[in-house]
Scaffold this motif. Structure first.
Motif, PDB file in Angstrom:
ATOM      1  N   LEU A  30      31.573  44.582  84.488  1.00  0.00           N
ATOM      2  CA  LEU A  30      31.770  43.448  84.716  1.00  0.00           C
ATOM      3  C   LEU A  30      30.847  42.338  83.727  1.00  0.00           C
ATOM      4  O   LEU A  30      31.334  41.207  83.575  1.00  0.00           O
ATOM      5  N   LEU A  31      30.242  42.973  82.900  1.00  0.00           N
ATOM      6  CA  LEU A  31      29.415  42.257  81.779  1.00  0.00           C
ATOM      7  C   LEU A  31      29.985  42.154  80.350  1.00  0.00           C
ATOM      8  O   LEU A  31      29.886  41.509  79.517  1.00  0.00           O
ATOM      9  N   LEU A  32      31.143  43.077  80.332  1.00  0.00           N
ATOM     10  CA  LEU A  32      31.594  43.348  79.066  1.00  0.00           C
ATOM     11  C   LEU A  32      32.632  42.167  78.799  1.00  0.00           C
ATOM     12  O   LEU A  32      33.100  41.698  79.698  1.00  0.00           O
ATOM     13  N   ARG A  33      32.673  41.885  77.604  1.00  0.00           N
ATOM     14  CA  ARG A  33      33.432  40.913  76.909  1.00  0.00           C
ATOM     15  C   ARG A  33      34.928  41.546  76.687  1.00  0.00           C
ATOM     16  O   ARG A  33      34.971  42.647  76.044  1.00  0.00           O
ATOM     17  N   PRO A  34      35.959  40.663  77.012  1.00  0.00           N
ATOM     18  CA  PRO A  34      37.258  41.189  76.592  1.00  0.00           C
ATOM     19  C   PRO A  34      37.723  41.102  75.061  1.00  0.00           C
ATOM     20  O   PRO A  34      37.219  40.312  74.473  1.00  0.00           O
ATOM     21  N   ILE A  35      38.128  42.280  74.780  1.00  0.00           N
ATOM     22  CA  ILE A  35      38.733  42.412  73.230  1.00  0.00           C
ATOM     23  C   ILE A  35      40.008  41.856  73.051  1.00  0.00           C
ATOM     24  O   ILE A  35      40.068  41.070  71.846  1.00  0.00           O
ATOM     25  N   SER A  36      40.924  42.011  73.837  1.00  0.00           N
ATOM     26  CA  SER A  36      42.384  41.740  73.675  1.00  0.00           C
ATOM     27  C   SER A  36      42.980  41.574  75.086  1.00  0.00           C
ATOM     28  O   SER A  36      42.382  42.127  75.880  1.00  0.00           O
ATOM     29  N   ILE A  37      44.148  41.193  75.010  1.00  0.00           N
ATOM     30  CA  ILE A  37      44.998  41.253  76.147  1.00  0.00           C
ATOM     31  C   ILE A  37      46.507  41.827  75.973  1.00  0.00           C
ATOM     32  O   ILE A  37      46.966  41.475  74.632  1.00  0.00           O
ATOM     33  N   ARG A  38      47.148  42.325  76.844  1.00  0.00           N
ATOM     34  CA  ARG A  38      48.478  43.015  76.701  1.00  0.00           C
ATOM     35  C   ARG A  38      49.048  43.003  77.681  1.00  0.00           C
ATOM     36  O   ARG A  38      48.316  43.079  79.159  1.00  0.00           O
ATOM     37  N   GLN A  39      50.312  43.198  77.768  1.00  0.00           N
ATOM     38  CA  GLN A  39      51.211  43.474  79.125  1.00  0.00           C
ATOM     39  C   GLN A  39      51.279  44.926  79.292  1.00  0.00           C
ATOM     40  O   GLN A  39      51.451  45.837  78.201  1.00  0.00           O
ATOM     41  N   SER A  40      51.518  45.348  80.540  1.00  0.00           N
ATOM     42  CA  SER A  40      51.874  46.657  80.665  1.00  0.00           C
ATOM     43  C   SER A  40      52.508  46.898  81.997  1.00  0.00           C
ATOM     44  O   SER A  40      53.153  45.925  82.631  1.00  0.00           O
ATOM     45  N   VAL A  41      52.612  48.094  82.682  1.00  0.00           N
ATOM     46  CA  VAL A  41      53.550  48.237  83.667  1.00  0.00           C
ATOM     47  C   VAL A  41      52.652  48.927  84.856  1.00  0.00           C
ATOM     48  O   VAL A  41      51.948  49.929  84.541  1.00  0.00           O
ATOM     49  N   GLY A  42      52.579  48.390  86.069  1.00  0.00           N
ATOM     50  CA  GLY A  42      51.908  49.145  87.236  1.00  0.00           C
ATOM     51  C   GLY A  42      53.132  49.682  88.394  1.00  0.00           C
ATOM     52  O   GLY A  42      54.101  49.048  88.208  1.00  0.00           O
ATOM     53  N   TYR A  43      52.622  50.612  88.891  1.00  0.00           N
ATOM     54  CA  TYR A  43      53.391  51.360  89.871  1.00  0.00           C
ATOM     55  C   TYR A  43      52.739  51.008  91.411  1.00  0.00           C
ATOM     56  O   TYR A  43      51.973  52.164  91.389  1.00  0.00           O
ATOM     57  N   LEU A  44      53.443  50.225  91.795  1.00  0.00           N
ATOM     58  CA  LEU A  44      52.907  49.997  93.323  1.00  0.00           C
ATOM     59  C   LEU A  44      53.319  51.281  94.639  1.00  0.00           C
ATOM     60  O   LEU A  44      54.585  50.929  94.664  1.00  0.00           O
ATOM     61  N   GLU A 128      30.022  26.906  77.447  1.00  0.00           N
ATOM     62  CA  GLU A 128      29.329  27.128  76.273  1.00  0.00           C
ATOM     63  C   GLU A 128      28.831  28.569  76.083  1.00  0.00           C
ATOM     64  O   GLU A 128      28.774  29.219  75.069  1.00  0.00           O
ATOM     65  N   THR A 129      29.161  29.170  77.055  1.00  0.00           N
ATOM     66  CA  THR A 129      28.689  30.726  77.262  1.00  0.00           C
ATOM     67  C   THR A 129      30.076  31.637  77.229  1.00  0.00           C
ATOM     68  O   THR A 129      31.044  31.148  77.157  1.00  0.00           O
ATOM     69  N   LEU A 130      29.891  32.758  76.564  1.00  0.00           N
ATOM     70  CA  LEU A 130      31.041  33.790  76.306  1.00  0.00           C
ATOM     71  C   LEU A 130      31.490  34.339  77.479  1.00  0.00           C
ATOM     72  O   LEU A 130      30.872  34.587  78.738  1.00  0.00           O
ATOM     73  N   ILE A 131      32.781  34.333  77.704  1.00  0.00           N
ATOM     74  CA  ILE A 131      33.454  35.101  78.678  1.00  0.00           C
ATOM     75  C   ILE A 131      33.372  36.458  78.880  1.00  0.00           C
ATOM     76  O   ILE A 131      33.622  37.216  77.925  1.00  0.00           O
ATOM     77  N   CYS A 132      32.949  36.820  80.152  1.00  0.00           N
ATOM     78  CA  CYS A 132      32.942  38.328  80.559  1.00  0.00           C
ATOM     79  C   CYS A 132      33.949  38.499  81.491  1.00  0.00           C
ATOM     80  O   CYS A 132      34.707  37.959  81.988  1.00  0.00           O
ATOM     81  N   ALA A 133      34.029  40.008  81.844  1.00  0.00           N
ATOM     82  CA  ALA A 133      35.071  40.587  82.643  1.00  0.00           C
ATOM     83  C   ALA A 133      34.591  39.686  84.139  1.00  0.00           C
ATOM     84  O   ALA A 133      35.482  39.665  84.717  1.00  0.00           O
ATOM     85  N   VAL A 219      38.866  33.268  74.311  1.00  0.00           N
ATOM     86  CA  VAL A 219      38.210  34.113  75.414  1.00  0.00           C
ATOM     87  C   VAL A 219      37.822  35.315  74.861  1.00  0.00           C
ATOM     88  O   VAL A 219      37.021  36.409  75.330  1.00  0.00           O
ATOM     89  N   PHE A 220      38.804  35.912  73.682  1.00  0.00           N
ATOM     90  CA  PHE A 220      38.660  37.230  73.345  1.00  0.00           C
ATOM     91  C   PHE A 220      37.635  37.440  72.101  1.00  0.00           C
ATOM     92  O   PHE A 220      37.732  36.635  71.297  1.00  0.00           O
ATOM     93  N   GLU A 221      37.048  38.728  71.947  1.00  0.00           N
ATOM     94  CA  GLU A 221      36.174  38.701  70.648  1.00  0.00           C
ATOM     95  C   GLU A 221      37.176  38.951  69.451  1.00  0.00           C
ATOM     96  O   GLU A 221      38.003  39.696  69.520  1.00  0.00           O
ATOM     97  N   ARG A 222      36.675  38.482  68.401  1.00  0.00           N
ATOM     98  CA  ARG A 222      37.563  38.396  67.239  1.00  0.00           C
ATOM     99  C   ARG A 222      36.703  38.304  65.912  1.00  0.00           C
ATOM    100  O   ARG A 222      35.439  37.741  66.131  1.00  0.00           O
TER     101      ARG A 222
END
Length: 272
Positions: A30-44, A128-133, A219-222
């Motif tokens: 939960l302390l990690l910063r997101p690198i990127s975002i993507r769409q995917s598929v989940g199977y419920l 002003e703080t970095l967004i994390c998980a 939001v993402f690291e770049r």
């Protein structure tokens, strides 16, 4: 079906389960910063029960397990089958926040189109703080609905949301189409198998909108402010990488490879 005991059991048997966030187990993630975002598929995976007079008791609960591939959902159903029940596997579009080897997964259930009533929290815009998980869990999780750091509109009621972690490499690539399937289990000669009942179109434009909104707010690291890679645009737009590169080149962006950095503000201005 999705309690802690069953979660451990499913993991032990190699199923690619999206595990619910659990504290203190996931404190470091939960302390990690997101690198990127993507769409995917989940199977419920949903268990149904055959009632008297062939009436179906179809009570839905967002506590049902969700997997990152179809085979894992089928294997889990086989292990938990018992007399008088059957299973359904429904494909759901999901958002995946890349944290490195693990990704934070968000699935918005029941509402159409998914994520339509989610907006970037004001806290994300002012902080002003970095967004994390941990901030993303608060912004998307239904547990935090109605609080200042939630992105869900409180006037529209509590959303049905699953938030959890999964291995990044287990995630499927984004769909080239917007059709998602529903499968039902059958048992023949003692063996369970799943048949495709139907496919239905599901609008996923709001997932792309969420991704762009979060990217625009840094939001993402770049490497550079307000920019992200061409490969991310391909995931957000549900396009093959080559087609995305051509689209951006035709618009005079310097998209020479999937790793090229493109200013998201200029892209939004050009394609809106």
């Amino acid at each position: 079906m999705y309690d802690h005991e069953n979660t451990v059991e499913l993991q032990e048997f190699g199923f690619v389960l999206i595990t619910p966030v659990l504290i203190p187990r996931d404190d470091l993630l939960l302390l990690l910063r997101p690198i990127s975002i993507r769409q995917s598929v989940g199977y419920l995976l949903t268990q149904r029960r055959n009632a008297w007079h062939s009436t179906m008791l179809n009570q839905y609960s967002s506590s049902e397990p969700i997997f990152t591939n179809l085979r894992s959902a089928q294997k889990a159903a086989e292990r938990h089958r018992k007399s008088g029940t059957y299973f359904e596997i429904s494909e759901k579009p999901i958002l995946a926040f890349n944290l490195g080897t693990e990704s934070l997964i968000v699935a918005h259930l029941n509402d159409l189109p998914p994520f339509e009533r989610w907006k970037v929290p004001k806290l994300f815009q002012e902080s002003e703080t970095l967004i994390c998980a941990r901030d993303l869990v608060r912004a998307f999780g239904q547990v935090y609905f109605g609080q200042t750091y939630s992105g869900w509109c409180s006037k529209l009621g509590r959303p049905e949301v699953i938030v959890g972690f999964a291995s990044t490499v287990s995630l499927e690539q984004p769909r080239t189409s917007q059709r998602f399937g529903l499968r039902k289990s059958q048992v023949q000669s003692g063996n369970m198998h799943f048949s495709l009942l139907r496919t239905a179109g599901l609008e996923t434009r709001e997932l792309a909108r969420v991704a762009l909104d979060l990217s625009d707010r840094g939001v993402f690291e770049r490497e550079h402010p307000w920019e992200y890679r061409v490969s991310t645009y391909a995931s957000v737009w549900d396009l093959p990488l080559l087609e995305t590169i051509i689209k951006l080149l035709e618009a005079n962006f310097s998209a020479y490879s999937g790793n090229s950095w493109i200013d998201s503000r200029k892209v939004r201005e050009f394609f809106r």
